[in-house]
Design a protein around this motif. Structure first.
Motif, short mmCIF file in Angstrom:
data_model
loop_
_atom_site.label_atom_id
_atom_site.label_comp_id
_atom_site.label_asym_id
_atom_site.label_seq_id
_atom_site.Cartn_x
_atom_site.Cartn_y
_atom_site.Cartn_z
N ARG A 49 0.83 -1.21 0.00
CA ARG A 49 0.00 0.00 0.00
C ARG A 49 0.86 1.26 0.00
O ARG A 49 0.52 2.25 -0.64
N LYS A 50 1.99 1.19 0.70
CA LYS A 50 2.87 2.36 0.81
C LYS A 50 3.41 2.78 -0.55
O LYS A 50 3.50 3.99 -0.86
N PHE A 51 3.79 1.80 -1.37
CA PHE A 51 4.41 2.10 -2.67
C PHE A 51 3.51 1.74 -3.86
O PHE A 51 3.98 1.76 -4.99
N SER A 52 2.24 1.40 -3.56
CA SER A 52 1.29 1.04 -4.63
C SER A 52 1.86 -0.06 -5.54
O SER A 52 1.92 0.07 -6.76
N ILE A 53 2.31 -1.12 -4.89
CA ILE A 53 2.88 -2.27 -5.59
C ILE A 53 2.00 -3.48 -5.34
O ILE A 53 1.50 -3.67 -4.22
N ALA A 54 1.79 -4.28 -6.35
CA ALA A 54 1.01 -5.51 -6.17
C ALA A 54 1.71 -6.42 -5.17
O ALA A 54 2.91 -6.67 -5.26
N ILE A 55 0.94 -6.92 -4.21
CA ILE A 55 1.54 -7.71 -3.13
C ILE A 55 2.17 -9.00 -3.63
O ILE A 55 3.13 -9.51 -3.06
N ASP A 56 1.64 -9.55 -4.73
CA ASP A 56 2.19 -10.83 -5.21
C ASP A 56 3.51 -10.65 -5.95
O ASP A 56 4.09 -11.63 -6.43
N THR A 57 3.98 -9.41 -6.08
CA THR A 57 5.31 -9.17 -6.67
C THR A 57 6.37 -8.92 -5.60
O THR A 57 7.51 -8.59 -5.92
N LEU A 58 5.98 -9.08 -4.33
CA LEU A 58 6.89 -8.82 -3.22
C LEU A 58 7.35 -10.11 -2.55
O LEU A 58 6.63 -11.12 -2.54
N ALA A 59 8.53 -10.07 -2.00
CA ALA A 59 9.08 -11.18 -1.21
C ALA A 59 9.96 -10.58 -0.12
O ALA A 59 10.32 -9.40 -0.17
N PHE A 60 10.31 -11.39 0.87
CA PHE A 60 11.13 -10.90 1.98
C PHE A 60 12.62 -11.12 1.71
O PHE A 60 13.04 -12.18 1.25
N ARG A 61 13.39 -10.07 1.99
CA ARG A 61 14.83 -10.20 2.10
C ARG A 61 15.15 -10.11 3.59
O ARG A 61 14.73 -9.17 4.26
N ALA A 62 15.85 -11.11 4.10
CA ALA A 62 16.17 -11.14 5.53
C ALA A 62 17.59 -10.69 5.75
O ALA A 62 18.52 -11.18 5.11
N GLU A 63 17.78 -9.74 6.64
CA GLU A 63 19.11 -9.28 7.00
C GLU A 63 19.28 -9.45 8.51
O GLU A 63 18.54 -8.85 9.29
N VAL A 64 20.27 -10.27 8.89
CA VAL A 64 20.51 -10.53 10.31
C VAL A 64 21.37 -9.40 10.87
O VAL A 64 22.47 -9.14 10.40
N SER A 65 20.83 -8.75 11.87
CA SER A 65 21.50 -7.58 12.46
C SER A 65 22.63 -8.01 13.40
O SER A 65 22.57 -9.07 14.02
N PRO A 66 23.66 -7.18 13.54
CA PRO A 66 24.67 -7.45 14.57
C PRO A 66 24.14 -7.21 15.98
O PRO A 66 24.74 -7.62 16.97
N LEU A 67 22.99 -6.50 16.07
CA LEU A 67 22.39 -6.20 17.36
C LEU A 67 21.53 -7.37 17.83
O LEU A 67 20.95 -8.11 17.03
N VAL A 68 21.44 -7.53 19.15
CA VAL A 68 20.67 -8.63 19.71
C VAL A 68 19.71 -8.10 20.77
O VAL A 68 19.95 -7.07 21.40
N TYR A 69 18.59 -8.84 20.93
CA TYR A 69 17.63 -8.51 21.98
C TYR A 69 17.08 -9.83 22.51
O TYR A 69 16.56 -10.64 21.75
N ASN A 70 17.23 -10.03 23.81
CA ASN A 70 16.83 -11.30 24.40
C ASN A 70 15.32 -11.47 24.45
O ASN A 70 14.58 -10.56 24.85
N SER A 71 14.86 -12.65 24.05
CA SER A 71 13.45 -12.98 24.20
C SER A 71 13.12 -13.07 25.67
O SER A 71 13.94 -13.50 26.49
N VAL A 72 11.90 -12.68 26.04
CA VAL A 72 11.49 -12.71 27.44
C VAL A 72 11.44 -14.13 27.99
O VAL A 72 11.45 -14.35 29.20
N LEU A 73 11.37 -15.13 27.10
CA LEU A 73 11.27 -16.52 27.53
C LEU A 73 12.53 -17.32 27.22
O LEU A 73 12.53 -18.55 27.33
N ALA A 74 13.61 -16.65 26.83
CA ALA A 74 14.84 -17.37 26.52
C ALA A 74 15.49 -17.89 27.80
O ALA A 74 15.59 -17.16 28.79
N PRO A 75 15.95 -19.14 27.82
CA PRO A 75 16.66 -19.66 29.00
C PRO A 75 17.92 -18.84 29.26
O PRO A 75 18.58 -18.38 28.31
N PRO A 76 18.28 -18.62 30.51
CA PRO A 76 19.46 -17.79 30.83
C PRO A 76 20.73 -18.27 30.15
O PRO A 76 21.59 -17.46 29.78
N ALA A 77 20.87 -19.58 29.96
CA ALA A 77 22.11 -20.12 29.38
C ALA A 77 22.35 -19.65 27.96
O ALA A 77 23.48 -19.66 27.48
#
Length: 857
Positions: free
Chosen positions: A703-731
C-alpha cells in the motif's frame, strides 16, 4: 504368609500393568485367564521342594520372572523397559521404599506456576529458573532433600559439572548426596537436572532392584512359546515394518517334526473361505495338516468376526487334536478381535535396528544371480552399495524425530528393491552413468513419492546427491566424516557381506549428516515419551504430593492462575496510532492484524476464567463435575494443558507452567502494542498466527508504494544487534542485549526477534551460520530485518538456497509437523528466510537446521 502375599501382589501388579498398557495399543490386551494358565504352568515347571518356605519362594521367583518374560515376548522393544520400570516402581512402592511424596514429585514436579515468590537464584545461567524452582520446592517440602538448594549454591562448580557431563546417571551426586538419598530419590534429582538421561537412569534403577535380566533383551524364542501353547490357544505374531517371522516358524516346524504338516495361507480378498476350510480340516486328526498359519490378518478385517467365531468353537470342542496349532500374523490394527488378543500368546519380532543391521538386511535380500546380472561391474557394485547405504540412512534418521524428518515415513524393502532394479536397467541401457536421471527417478520419484513435506523432499534429494556423485567412482569415497563407511569395489557378494560385519555396531549422528547434539535430542524425546507413558498409567491419586490431596493440588493451581489471569483486551483503549488509517483510508495492515489477534486471544482468556471458576466450585463440591472439568482436573495433576484450552489456543508443546507463563507474556506484548502504538521491534513468538503477520508486513509495503503484493518477497538481514526474548533460558541469553528504548523502527519492513535456531548457531563475528556448540541444542537468533523487495517478475523458489545462503524454514514448535493447510504448507510452518552461510547449503539441510518461535519448556 508374607511371601505368599508378596507373590500375589507381584502377579496382580503384572496383570494390572499389562491391562493398563491398553493405552499403548490394542495388541497389548490380555485376560485374567491368560495369566491363570501361565501361573499354573509355572507352578508345574518350578523345582519342587518339601520345605514350604523354599517352595513358596521358588514359585514367587520363577513365576515373576516367567510372567515378565512371557509378556515381554509380546511387547515392542520400545515398551519393554516401560513395563520393567512399572513393575520395579510398583514393588518398591508396595514395600515402602518409594514414598508417596517422592513418587508424586517424580511424576508431576513442583507444580509451581508463579515463580515470583522464590528465593533469588544464586547460581549461574547453567541452572534454569524452572530447575531452581524444583530444587527449592523439593528442599522445602521434603525432609530428605532439606539443604539441597544451599548445597547447589555452595558447591556450584560441582553441580554445574554434574549438569553438563555426558554420564550423570553413572556419577554420584555432588556434596555426598548419594549417601543421603535413596536410589529413587537420586533418580528424582536426575529427572530435575538431566531429564534426557532417564533413558539410562531408569534401566539402571530396574537393574539395581530387579536384576539385569529385566533390562536385557531376550532373543526371539518361538520354541518357548510353543511349549506353553495348546491346541485351543492361538500364537499371534504382531508384525512391524520389515519383520517376517515365517523363517522362524518353518524352523520350529522342522525341529518339532511338523514341517510336512504345516499349511500357510495369506489372507486377502477371497481367501477367507479357504482359510476356514483349512482350519476345519486341521482341527481333526488330519493326515496332511496339523498346523495352520494365517498371514496378514490385518488385510482381512471383514473376515475377523468369522475367525473369532471359529476360535470360540475350537475352545469348546473337546475333539480338537492335541497336535493342532493355529498361528496368526497381523500388523497392529483395531479390527483384530479383542477376545483373540486377550487369550492368545502374542509375540513380536522386530527387525534389528542400526545402520549396520539395515545394510546387512539389504545385502541379505540380494540374490547372487541379481548381484552378477549388471554388465557395468564397477559402477554397479559401488552404486549398489550407495543405494543400500542411502536406504539405511533415511530409515535410521527417523529416530531423531523432527531433526531427521518432519514426518515419519514408512520407506520399506520394496522401495529399495524397485530402486535396485531401476539402477541395473539404467546402467545397462546407457553408455555412461546417467547421474541426473538416477537422482530424479530414484531420489525424487521413487523414494520421494512417499514424502508429503516439501522440506523433507529437499532433504531426501540432498542426501541422495551426496552418495550418487561421480566422485564415488574415482576412489574409495568415504560415506561419513569419520571414514568408517567407505564405498569399496569388492569382488563377490560374500565379500560385501563380510565387509558389512566389520562396520561399527553403533553409529554417531554425524554419519546421518546431523550434528552430535542430535543424540541429546533423541534422548530427550525418548525420555519424554517414557515419562508420558508412566504418567498415563497412573491412577489419579498417584499424582498427589506429600500430604496434599489431588483436589488440594488442583485448587492451588487454580488460585495461582486466576490471581494472574489478565482481563480480555479492550480495543477501545487503543493508542491513536495503533489503528491509524493509511493514505487509502483503510486501517493500517498491522493494526488490522493486531485486531485479529485480539479476537483470537480474548475468547481464550474468557474460556480460561470461566472454566477455572467452574472447576474450583466442582472441586469444592458446590457444582457438578462435568466430563470437560474432569479432564481439566486430570491435566492439572500432571502439569498438562487442559484439552478444552488446547482446542481454543495456538499450538504449543510446553507443560502447563511454561504455557501459562508464555500466554501471559504474549498478552503483555499485545497490550503494550494496543495501548502504546506499534512497537519498534516485533516479538514474532508472541503471535497467535505469525503467518498473518508476514502477510500484513507485505501488505503495508504494498500500500505504501502502490505495488502488487504478489510481486513482493522478503529479504532477511541478520542484524549485529541482539535482543533477548522474554522466555529465553538464561544459558542462551546474550550479555550485550540492547535496551528496548534504544531500538528504532526501519524505514521499510520490520524488525523481528525471539526466534531460536536448532541444528546450528549464528556466528555473530562471521555473520553466518556455524556448527552448534556441544551440548547447546538451541541458540537465539539476533534481530532480523524483514525487508520487502520486488521480485521483478522472477519466480523465487520456496525451497532452493541461493549461492552463499541457506534457505532456512521457520516453525512454531520443535515437532515441525502440523496439519496441511490450503497453502500447501504445514500449519506449524511460518516462513522461509535466506541466512548467509560460508558452507554448502546441503550441510545445513542434512543437519535439519530450522528456526523455531518457541521452545518446549
Amino acid at each position: 504368609m508374607m511371601c505368599v502375599f508378596f507373590f500375589f501382589f507381584q502377579a496382580e501388579d503384572g496383570i494390572r500393568d499389562a491391562q493398563e498398557s491398553r493405552g499403548l495399543g490394542d495388541v497389548y490386551k490380555r485376560q485374567l485367564q491368560y495369566f491363570s494358565k501361565l501361573f499354573a504352568f509355572n507352578i508345574e515347571q518350578s523345582e519342587p521342594n518339601a520345605e514350604v518356605q523354599i517352595r513358596v519362594e521358588t514359585i514367587i521367583r520363577e513365576s515373576t520372572r516367567e510372567i515378565f518374560y512371557n509378556i515381554c515376548r509380546g511387547l515392542f522393544e520400545k515398551d519393554k523397559i516401560l513395563f520393567a520400570a512399572m513393575i520395579a516402581f510398583a514393588v518398591l512402592r508396595h514395600d515402602g521404599e518409594i514414598l508417596p511424596k517422592d513418587w508424586g514429585f517424580f511424576l508431576a514436579g513442583s507444580g509451581l506456576l508463579d515463580l515470583s515468590g522464590l528465593p533469588e537464584k544464586r547460581a549461574g545461567p547453567w541452572l534454569k529458573m524452572k530447575d531452581w524452582a524444583e530444587i527449592v520446592t523439593l528442599a522445602g517440602c521434603n525432609n530428605a532433600f532439606k539443604g539441597l538448594d544451599e548445597c547447589v549454591v555452595e558447591n556450584e562448580s560441582a553441580w554445574k559439572e554434574y549438569s553438563e557431563c555426558d554420564d550423570p546417571h553413572e556419577r554420584p551426586l555432588p556434596g555426598g548426596w548419594s549417601d543421603k538419598l535413596s536410589s529413587f530419590q537420586i533418580l528424582v534429582v536426575l529427572k530435575m537436572l538431566r531429564p534426557e538421561k532417564l533413558v539410562f537412569g531408569v534401566p539402571n534403577f530396574v537393574k539395581q532392584h530387579l536384576g539385569e535380566a529385566y533390562v536385557e533383551s531376550k532373543p526371539f524364542d518361538l520354541m518357548a512359546s510353543y511349549i506353553q501353547s495348546d491346541a485351543v490357544t492361538p500364537i499371534i505374531f504382531v508384525l512391524s515394518s520389515g519383520a517376517d517371522p515365517t523363517a522362524y516358524l518353518m524352523k520350529l516346524a522342522k525341529d518339532t517334526g511338523f514341517y510336512d504338516k504345516i499349511k500357510v495361507i495369506s489372507l486377502g480378498q477371497g481367501q477367507g473361505p479357504k482359510a476356514e476350510a483349512l482350519v476345519e480340516t486341521a482341527i481333526k486328526d488330519g493326515e496332511n495338516t496339523k498346523w495352520v498359519c494365517l498371514q496378514n490378518c490385518h488385510l482381512a478385517a471383514s473376515w475377523m468376526s468369522t475367525l473369532e467365531r471359529m476360535l470360540e468353537n475350537i475352545a469348546g470342542n473337546s475333539d480338537v487334536h492335541a497336535d493342532f496349532r493355529l498361528f496368526l500374523t497381523s500388523m497392529p490394527t483395531k479390527s483384530f478381535p479383542v477376545s483373540i488378543l486377550q487369550n492368545g500368546i502374542k509375540l513380536t519380532n522386530e527387525p534389528p535396528k542400526g545402520l549396520r543391521a539395515n545394510i546387512r538386511g539389504s545385502y541379505h535380500d540380494i540374490e547372487e544371480e541379481a548381484f552378477e546380472v549388471c554388465t557395468k561391474r564397477s559402477e554397479w557394485k559401488k552404486l549398489l552399495w550407495a543405494m543400500c547405504f542411502f536406504h539405511a540412512i533415511i530409515q535410521e534418521r527417523r529416530k531423531f524425530g523432527a531433526l531427521g524428518w518432519n514426518i515419519r515415513y514408512d520407506w520399506n524393502n520394496s522401495d529399495r528393491a524397485v530402486s535396485i532394479t531401476m539402477l541395473s536397467s539404467y546402467l545397462d541401457e546407457q553408455p555412461t552413468v546417467p547421474w541426473s536421471t538416477l537422482r530424479y527417478v530414484i531420489g525424487e520419484a521413487n523414494y520421494g513419492g512417499r514424502v508429503t513435506d516439501s522440506w523433507d523432499q529437499r532433504c531426501v534429494n540432498s542426501i541422495f546427491a551426496r552418495y550418487y556423485t561421480p566422485a564415488i567412482m574415482e576412489t574409495e569415497m568415504s560415506m561419513d566424516p569419520s571414514g568408517h563407511y567407505k564405498a569399496r569395489e569388492l569382488d563377490k557378494l560374500s565379500d560385501y557381506r563380510n565387509y558389512i560385519e566389520e562396520l561399527p555396531s553403533n553409529e554417531s549422528p554425524e554419519v546421518f549428516g546431523l550434528h552430535g547434539n542430535a543424540e541429546i535430542t533423541f534422548q530427550k524425546n525418548e525420555a519424554s515419551k517414557l515419562m508420558d507413558n508412566i504418567i498415563s498409567l497412573q491412577p489419579r491419586a498417584a499424582s498427589s504430593t506429600g500430604a496434599k490431596t489431588p483436589e488440594d493440588t488442583a485448587l492451588e493451581l487454580i488460585s495461582s492462575i486466576l490471581a494472574r489471569l489478565p482481563n480480555p483486551m479492550d480495543m477501545d483503549e487503543a493508542h491513536e496510532s495503533t489503528f491509524a488509517k493509511d493514505p487509502t483510508g483503510a486501517v493500517n495492515s498491522l493494526g488490522l492484524f493486531l485486531s485479529m489477534e485480539i479476537i483470537r486471544f480474548n475468547p481464550l482468556l474468557s474460556l480460561m476464567k470461566k472454566s477455572l471458576k467452574e472447576l474450583q466450585l466442582a472441586l469444592q463440591g458446590l457444582a457438578v463435575m462435568s466430563a470437560t472439568l474432569d479432564a481439566m482436573f486430570a491435566a492439572f495433576l500432571v502439569q498438562k494443558v487442559p484439552p478444552n484450552w488446547e482446542s481454543a489456543c495456538y499450538i504449543s508443546l510446553k507443560p502447563l507452567g511454561g504455557w501459562v507463563e508464555d500466554l501471559f507474556k504474549r498478552i503483555e506484548f499485545m497490550e503494550c502494542w494496543l495501548k502504546q502504538g506499534p512497537p519498534t521491534m516485533f516479538w514474532l513468538a508472541g503471535f497467535f498466527f505469525p503467518q498473518g503477520f508476514m502477510t500484513a508486513v507485505l501488505q503495508t509495503h504494498s500500500r505504501k508504494f502502490s505495488i502488487a503484493i504478489d510481486t513482493l518477497a522478503f529479504r532477511a538481514e541478520v542484524s549485529p544487534l541482539v535482543y533477548n526474548s522474554v522466555l529465553a533460558p538464561p544459558a542462551i541469553c546474550y550479555e550485550d542485549s540492547m535496551q528496548w528504548e534504544d531500538a528504532k523502527a526501519p524505514e521499510n519492513g520490520v524488525y523481528i526477534y525471539g526466534m531460536f535456531l536448532q541444528g546450528a548457531r549464528w556466528d555473530r563475528e562471521a555473520q553466518a551460520l556455524a556448527d552448534s556448540q556441544p551440548g547447546v541444542l538451541f541458540t537465539q537468533m539476533p534481530i532480523v530485518w524483514l525487508d520487502p523487495i520486488l521480485t521483478n517478475g522472477k519466480k523465487i523458489s520456496e525451497y532452493a538456497s541461493p549461492e552463499g545462503y541457506y534457505r532456512c524454514p521457520m516453525y512454531k514448535t520443535s515437532t515441525r509437523a502440523g496439519t496441511l493447510s490450503t497453502t500447501g504448507h504445514s500449519t506449524n510452518y511460518v516462513v522461509a528466510l535466506n541466512l548467509p552461510s560460508k558452507e554448502s547449503a546441503d550441510k545445513w539441510i542434512c543437519c535439519g537446521v530450522a528456526m523455531l518461535t518457541m521452545l518446549d519448556d
